[in-house]
Design an enzyme around this catalytic site. Structure first.
Site, mmCIF file in Angstrom:
data_model
loop_
_atom_site.group_PDB
_atom_site.id
_atom_site.type_symbol
_atom_site.label_atom_id
_atom_site.label_comp_id
_atom_site.label_asym_id
_atom_site.label_seq_id
_atom_site.Cartn_x
_atom_site.Cartn_y
_atom_site.Cartn_z
ATOM 1 N N ASP A 1 0.897 -1.425 0.444
ATOM 2 C CA ASP A 1 -0.510 0.237 0.357
ATOM 3 C C ASP A 1 0.790 1.182 0.185
ATOM 4 O O ASP A 1 0.709 1.813 -0.452
ATOM 5 C CB ASP A 1 -0.550 0.444 1.316
ATOM 6 C CG ASP A 1 -2.041 -0.170 1.410
ATOM 7 O OD1 ASP A 1 -2.319 -0.565 0.062
ATOM 8 O OD2 ASP A 1 -2.206 -1.038 1.708
HETATM 9 C C1 GLC Z 1 -1.843 -4.082 5.492
HETATM 10 C C2 GLC Z 1 -2.799 -4.012 4.455
HETATM 11 C C3 GLC Z 1 -2.750 -4.689 3.346
HETATM 12 C C4 GLC Z 1 -1.627 -4.930 2.382
HETATM 13 C C5 GLC Z 1 0.342 -4.296 3.337
HETATM 14 C C6 GLC Z 1 0.932 -4.212 3.285
HETATM 15 O O1 GLC Z 1 -1.358 -5.394 5.770
HETATM 16 O O2 GLC Z 1 -4.551 -4.842 5.378
HETATM 17 O O3 GLC Z 1 -3.686 -4.977 2.420
HETATM 18 O O4 GLC Z 1 -1.127 -5.878 1.864
HETATM 19 O O5 GLC Z 1 -0.307 -3.603 4.898
HETATM 20 O O6 GLC Z 1 0.982 -2.708 2.210
HETATM 21 C C1 GLC Z 2 -0.694 2.088 5.583
HETATM 22 C C2 GLC Z 2 0.023 1.028 6.073
HETATM 23 C C3 GLC Z 2 -0.507 0.172 5.379
HETATM 24 C C4 GLC Z 2 -1.828 0.249 5.143
HETATM 25 C C5 GLC Z 2 -2.193 1.577 4.669
HETATM 26 C C6 GLC Z 2 -4.316 0.851 4.323
HETATM 27 O O1 GLC Z 2 -0.037 3.006 4.378
HETATM 28 O O2 GLC Z 2 1.259 1.783 5.933
HETATM 29 O O3 GLC Z 2 0.333 -0.786 6.414
HETATM 30 O O4 GLC Z 2 -1.914 -1.138 4.619
HETATM 31 O O5 GLC Z 2 -2.430 2.142 5.035
HETATM 32 O O6 GLC Z 2 -4.583 1.839 4.130
#
Ligand code: GLC
Ligand code: GLC
Length: 827
Positions: free
Chosen positions: A484
């Site tokens: 993300d």
């Molecule tokens: C969080 C989110 C997941 C994403 C991950 C890496 O665990 O829930 O959807 O893939 O962060 O950013």
């Molecule tokens: C933030 C976090 C990531 C998560 C995301 C969800 O970017 O760092 O881990 O998955 O929010 O929106």
């Protein structure tokens, strides 16, 4: 250092001090009513949706930590204490907390009075039942006061925490005997109320927070408790609570047992009130209270809960040379998979319950670790998720569990999302053999008038990738892929812009995101998940379509080797400027973990030795004693073209943190490549039972995975590299639960459901002499014995099923057979 121990026979983690390095929590409930409960009884309850139907209040990020919960207070002749230590924090003579499968038992003792409280949510029941056993272990009679406490949340947790001009005037309660009812907004637009009951007479109550606690006091010194007497307050606006007060006298050795219930009730519109049109119709509430009105009934409920879990956990149980593995596989990892399946990423001590609902990618992955437990629920979930897909294969990134509707605030265009649906549907079929799921009519965007079969959903998922390729023939990265925080179309320079939802206007003409930025992670995920789609088509006799899809996969592999192979590992991406990300040529962030495992498992470049080269590079550059970091070197400055990832100090979260979720992909890949020793090494670096010994460093619960552990660079930003190395955060709700369940059970132990039956192909540490397992699968029981006489890591020399030699690794399915005795000899 440890703060407790595993009691495997009872399937419990026993915490021996209330002062754990972070609140260590458990989840009660698996169906509609859920509670979070910490080892000091902090936490809250909600019905189905932690945001829209919050029952009790909780204060996140509070000082001190973990404020708010269901508390029992004792005033024993001026000594005020709680059996769970907090919030009064009087030193206890004895303390113990046992977190078990769906229940928590907290015991405290002070001045010869022992109080044991068991909390659980029964099956098919919308309430938390709390049994309090008070025992006088001294030699003199004791008279003391007991107070219960729960604080009502005004239902919508978001509104509850910001709309005070209204909320302070809406709170309403009703008191009927020993039952306190919370009915804010019940008169007008809500058909639900909550109650807090006790199965005995009371000597008083409080329902108004300020009367009970006192405006300038805290949970640690409520005025009513200090005074030793309730005020019989009645809330009208402000903050409604529920507190029972009872005076108790116990002779030496005598015990008293009380059962409290915190319940939630929904009423049909026309039956909400009694004849007077304003008193709550309590018929349903009374039936609920009756159900657990005695200690015997309470015991019965607990017995049912235990039986439920014993049955669920008996679907897979293993006996290996390492009891830490057994405890993860047989108990805690499966338990966590149930929790992540139920809650996705919504409510934990790190997820506020008001942020995210169910995630498309998250929930699909959660299915992978859960599907063997209750396949029917997995199927229902898969259909709910697929219903938020769009006709072109894209999808809403999240949806709310209460409404099941896609969340328009977040929108779509997360490039990896559709591929996880292929994996979850395949996992469901592999587990059950139920190909019927492919014929289910599933809406797009929740619109049944444009519904298509699930097979069609898989097709649009697959082709959503094929139809959105960039200049190198690799999938477009869009707003983010699995990571993300890699936001290649964002270029954000304004505080407050969300990295996930904001895309730079310069890409508006191209459709909202860069048509140059490409994700190698999605490319590799495509070559890993795509073959499942091909196999499904072949099974259905659609050979032409299968060949067409296979050609796309082959082409993608070729494109990866041509444009995304960096010589010793796979690139991470091409950014919107067309520059390589995750290459030796980069100044920072030269290697990333995410694409590597999937590329290895789909044999990309295998003939050139890409798999072994990549594994060696990962071991050298990413591995640490606490797990594999996400990238190396960590970013030390903001790269506007990369987005959120470079906003974190090095060593945290997606910037070179140990993001445990993707460690599993490397564990799987190492096992796949035959490196059982390596796979097990990476597994034991992060599996909670193995990190228990360093709980003081790790901080979070030693029985469940957290999303992130501080990486080797943690602290580098302040010149204290290694400061928080090994420190866990964001426990419980993480894709790690499902993926490490897959990694240990399907890749290391090698017991892998396949379309045609159960495959057994372990990849274990070479010292192991073997292991045994029991797996219930498609209505039969598989008694599996794996022998490893030559001490290899991988390789099946022979397999016998019910005494007969069988070719290959898949146990052939025999119609009607109920028991398979399988002996696998490695070599
Ligand atoms: C969080 C989110 C997941 C994403 C991950 C890496 O665990 O829930 O959807 O893939 O962060 O950013
Ligand atoms: C933030 C976090 C990531 C998560 C995301 C969800 O970017 O760092 O881990 O998955 O929010 O929106």
């Amino acid at each position: 250092m440890k703060f407790g121990y595993f009691d495997d026979a009872n399937k419990e983690y026993v915490i021996t001090t209330p002062k754990t390095p972070y609140p260590w929590i458990n989840y009660l409930g698996t169906q509609g009513f859920f509670s979070l409960i910490s080892n000091t009884a902090g936490g809250y309850s909600f019905y189905k949706d932690a945001r829209l139907r919050r029952i009790t209040r909780y204060r996140y990020n509070n000082v001190p930590i973990d404020m708010g919960g269901r508390y029992f207070y004792i005033n024993d002749n001026g000594t005020i204490w709680n059996p769970g230590w907090s919030p009064v924090k009087t030193e206890l003579d004895e303390y113990e907390c046992r977190h078990g499968m769906g229940y928590t038992k907290i015991t405290g003792k002070k001045n010869d009075l022992k109080v044991n409280v068991t909390f659980f949510v029964p099956q098919d029941y919308d309430g938390e039942v709390q049994q309090v056993v008070l025992t006088n272990e001294g030699s003199a009679e004791k008279t003391f006061a007991l107070f219960s406490f729960a604080e009502w949340c005004l239902w919508d947790a978001q509104d509850d925490s910001n709309n005070f001009q209204r909320n302070f005037s809406t709170g309403r309660v009703e008191v009927d005997g020993s039952v306190i009812y919370h009915k804010t907004e019940y008169r007008d637009r809500r058909n639900h109320f909550a109650f807090y009951s006790v199965n005995d007479s009371i000597d008083g109550y409080d329902t108004d927070r300020d009367s009970f606690i006192g405006l300038y006091n805290g949970f640690n010194n409520p005025e009513a408790v200090l005074a030793g007497k309730a005020t019989n307050s009645f809330a009208d606006g402000w903050a409604p609570i529920a507190s029972h007060y009872k005076k108790i006298t116990l002779k030496p050795g005598e015990s008293k047992t009380l059962v409290f219930i915190l319940g939630y009730v929904e009423m049909p519109q026309d039956q909400k009130f009694e004849a007077d049109g304003k008193t709550i119709n309590k018929v349903k509430a009374k039936a609920m209270i009756e159900k657990y009105s005695t200690p015997e009934k309470f015991e019965e409920g607990m017995k049912e809960l235990r039986a439920y879990w014993n049955k669920l956990l008996s679907i897979l149980s293993v006996t290996t040379p390492d009891d830490k593995v057994d405890r993860m596989v047989n108990i805690w990892n499966q338990y966590q998979c149930m929790v992540t399946f139920n809650l996705s990423r919504s409510a934990s001590y790190f997820e506020s319950g008001i942020g995210r609902g169910m995630g498309f990618r998250d929930s699909n992955q959660d299915v992978l670790g859960f599907v063997h437990q209750i396949p029917d629920r997995a199927k229902e979930r898969i259909i709910d998720i697929a219903s938020t897909q769009f006709p072109d294969g894209g999808c809403y990134h999240q949806y709310q569990p209460l409404t099941k509707k896609g969340n328009a605030d977040i929108g779509g265009d997360f490039s990896d999302d559709p591929l996880w649906l292929i994996l979850s549907v395949s996992a469901y079929i592999k587990e059950t053999g139920d190909w019927g799921i492919l014929d289910e009519m599933v809406p797009y965007d929740n619109d049944m008038s444009i519904a298509q079969t699930m097979l069609e959903h898989l097709k649009v998922s697959f082709y959503h990738i094929v139809n959105n390729l960039g200049p190198h023939g690799l999938p477009l990265a869009m707003r983010a892929d699995w990571n993300d925080c890699i936001n290649l179309s964002c270029f954000s320079d304004t505080p407050g812009e969300s990295f996930q939802t904001y895309t730079n206007p310069k890409f508006a003409a191209e459709g909202g995101y860069s048509k140059v930025a490409e994700s190698v992670m999605v490319a590799a995920l495509f070559t890993y998940s795509g073959p499942n789609y091909v196999e499904i088509l072949k099974h259905l006799g659609k050979d032409d379509e299968a060949a067409k899809a296979q050609a796309e996969i082959d082409k993608m592999k070729k494109n990866i080797m041509e444009s995304a192979w960096d010589g010793d590992w796979f690139l991470r991406a091409y950014d919107a400027n067309g520059e390589k990300m995750g290459s030796k040529e980069c100044e920072e962030g030269q290697i990333f973990i995410e694409p590597q495992g999937f590329a290895i498992m789909s044999d990309v470049g295998k003939e050139q030795g890409a798999d072994l080269k990549t594994l060696a590079a990962i071991d050298e550059r990413l591995n640490t004693k606490y797990g594999l970091v996400l990238n190396n070197a960590a970013f030390t400055k903001y790269y506007i073209q990369y987005g959120e990832i470079s906003t974190y100090p090095g060593g945290y979260k997606e910037n070179a943190g140990i993001f445990t979720h993707n460690n599993a992909w490397i564990i799987c890949a190492a096992a796949y490549a035959g490196q059982g020793d390596q796979a097990f090494k990476y597994y034991s670096e992060i599996a909670p039972a193995f990190t228990e010994e360093t709980s003081d460093i790790h901080k979070t619960e030693p029985y469940v995975y957290g999303q992130m552990i501080g990486g080797k660079d943690a602290g580098s930003d302040i010149g204290q590299t290694g400061k928080n190395f090994g420190q866990g955060k964001n426990s419980w709700l993480t894709g790690t639960a499902a993926w490490n369940m897959v990694a240990i059970s399907q890749y290391i132990l090698g017991i892998q459901p396949d379309f045609d039956g159960l495959s057994i192909n372990p990849s274990i540490p070479h010292e192991w002499d073997g292991f045994t397992a029991i797996r219930r699968y498609r209505g039969a029981t598989y008694n599996i014995t794996v022998k490893n006489p030559d001490h290899v890591c991988k390789g099946v020399a022979s397999m016998e099923v019910n005494g007969k030699a069988v070719e290959g690794c898949i146990v052939p399915l025999t119609e009607g057979q109920k028991e398979y005795n399988v002996v696998v000899t490695m070599g």
